[in-house]
Enzyme design. Structure first.
Site, PDB file in Angstrom:
ATOM      1  CG  ASN A   9       0.622  -2.733   3.907  1.00 30.82           C
ATOM      2  OD1 ASN A   9       1.178  -1.829   4.506  1.00 30.82           O
ATOM      3  ND2 ASN A   9       1.231  -3.873   3.587  1.00 30.82           N
ATOM      4  CE  LYS A  11       2.886  -3.377   0.179  1.00 30.69           C
ATOM      5  NZ  LYS A  11       3.376  -4.487  -0.575  1.00 30.69           N
ATOM      6  CG  HIS A  94       3.414  -7.649   4.818  1.00 31.58           C
ATOM      7  ND1 HIS A  94       4.339  -7.769   3.799  1.00 31.58           N
ATOM      8  CD2 HIS A  94       2.262  -7.253   4.239  1.00 31.58           C
ATOM      9  CE1 HIS A  94       3.757  -7.437   2.659  1.00 31.58           C
ATOM     10  NE2 HIS A  94       2.494  -7.124   2.892  1.00 31.58           N
ATOM     11  CD  GLU A  96       6.151  -5.906   1.055  1.00 31.54           C
ATOM     12  OE1 GLU A  96       5.920  -4.987   1.867  1.00 31.54           O
ATOM     13  OE2 GLU A  96       5.580  -5.994  -0.047  1.00 31.54           O
ATOM     14  N   GLY A 170       2.157  -7.420  -5.288  1.00 31.40           N
ATOM     15  CA  GLY A 170       2.776  -6.439  -6.180  1.00 31.40           C
ATOM     16  C   GLY A 170       3.149  -6.979  -7.541  1.00 31.40           C
ATOM     17  CB  SER A 207      -2.088  -8.491  -7.515  1.00 32.32           C
ATOM     18  OG  SER A 207      -0.674  -8.392  -7.546  1.00 32.32           O
TER      19      SER A 207
HETATM   20  C1  PEP Z   1       0.484  -6.232   0.492  1.00 34.00           C
HETATM   21  O1  PEP Z   1       1.668  -5.945   0.432  1.00 34.00           O
HETATM   22  O2  PEP Z   1      -0.055  -6.485   1.592  1.00 34.00           O
HETATM   23  C2  PEP Z   1      -0.280  -6.291  -0.744  1.00 34.00           C
HETATM   24  C3  PEP Z   1      -1.390  -6.951  -0.759  1.00 34.00           C
HETATM   25  O3  PEP Z   1       0.274  -5.634  -1.805  1.00 34.00           O
HETATM   26  P1  PEP Z   1      -0.357  -5.491  -3.283  1.00 34.00           P
HETATM   27  O4  PEP Z   1      -1.825  -5.203  -3.130  1.00 34.00           O
HETATM   28  O5  PEP Z   1       0.394  -4.339  -3.883  1.00 34.00           O
HETATM   29  O6  PEP Z   1      -0.119  -6.775  -3.977  1.00 34.00           O
END
Ligand code: PEP
Length: 244
Positions: A9, A11, A94, A96, A170, A207
């Site tokens: 992803n 983003k 998602h 976000e 994140g 993460s």
């Molecule tokens: C995400 O936003 O889908 C995600 C898993 O981000 P990260 O791996 O940066 O935690």
């Protein structure tokens, strides 16, 4: 053998040129097989450019789709349009978007319907906040996020669930392995009990990096991962794919 899936992803990162460089760097080193697949979700502006210029074919998806079919919805991109530029998948729900765009279950249900009608496979995200996690409410939240989204005649072969605790996205924090198992088992059981579908792929997201992916993916109930930050570095994403 159940297929393992790794999703990148990106983003709102990477311009056309850098996106293509990253996609090519990943695509050069890893290949989709029957048992292991990777899917890239670039920002929608670059999907066509990457598809046209990539050296080898690639599985690609969008990060969102409109809840509307077509018409006067400025700024929206319809599921049909997404399909027409070569996307096979779309991410829906998602955290976000739930947080910054106030996306509710009612809206997500419409998005799921439009994506389904357009023939897109759906990657549907669920996950609890830190407050809910601390109150031991994770499973209750997951149930609420999944209830009423999919009709009984939905084609569940076109659905992937991504379990992404909001507090792990994140942040460099991940749940305990036992907690990942508990939530993934719960989601699988939800589909078995409510829709008699026992094969739903559930991916873990939040993460994931090359240090922790092996342990997370070693769980049988984890069918792969959804990766944000670490998917922007080709070397890191390839290493994670190797641990699938
Ligand atoms: C995400 O936003 O889908 C995600 C898993 O981000 P990260 O791996 O940066 O935690």
């Amino acid at each position: 053998m159940k297929v393992k899936i790794l999703i990148a992803n990106w983003k709102m990162n990477k311009n056309l040129k850098d996106g293509l460089v990253l996609a090519n760097a990943i695509n050069k080193k890893i290949t989709n097989t029957k048992s292991k697949k990777f899917i890239i979700l670039p920002s929608i502006h670059s999907v066509n450019y990457i598809k046209q210029n990539i050296k080898k074919s690639i599985l690609i998806g969008a990060q969102d789709c409109s809840p509307f079919l077509k018409g006067a919805y400025t700024g929206d991109v319809s599921a049909k349009m997404i399909k027409s530029i070569g996307c096979k998948f779309t991410l829906i729900g998602h955290s976000e978007r739930r947080i910054y765009n106030n996306e509710t279950n009612k809206l997500l249900l419409e998005k799921v319907c439009r994506a389904n009608e357009a023939g897109l496979k759906i990657i549907f995200c669920v996950g609890e906040t830190i407050e809910d996690f601390k109150k031991n409410n994770s499973l209750k939240v997951l149930k609420k996020q999944l209830t009423g989204i999919f009709g009984t005649n939905y084609n569940f072969n076109n659905l992937i669930i991504a379990y992404e605790p909001v507090w792990a996205i994140g942040t460099n924090k991940t749940p305990q392995i036992a907690d990942i198992k508990k939530t993934h088992d719960f989601i699988k059981l939800f589909f078995k009990k409510n829709y008699k579908f026992s094969d739903i792929p559930v991916l873990y997201g939040g993460s994931v990096n090359s240090q922790n992916s092996k342990e997370i993916f070693s769980l049988e109930c984890v069918n792969g991962g959804l990766v944000g930050g670490a998917s922007l570095i080709a070397r890191e994403f390839i290493k994670i794919y190797d641990t699938l």
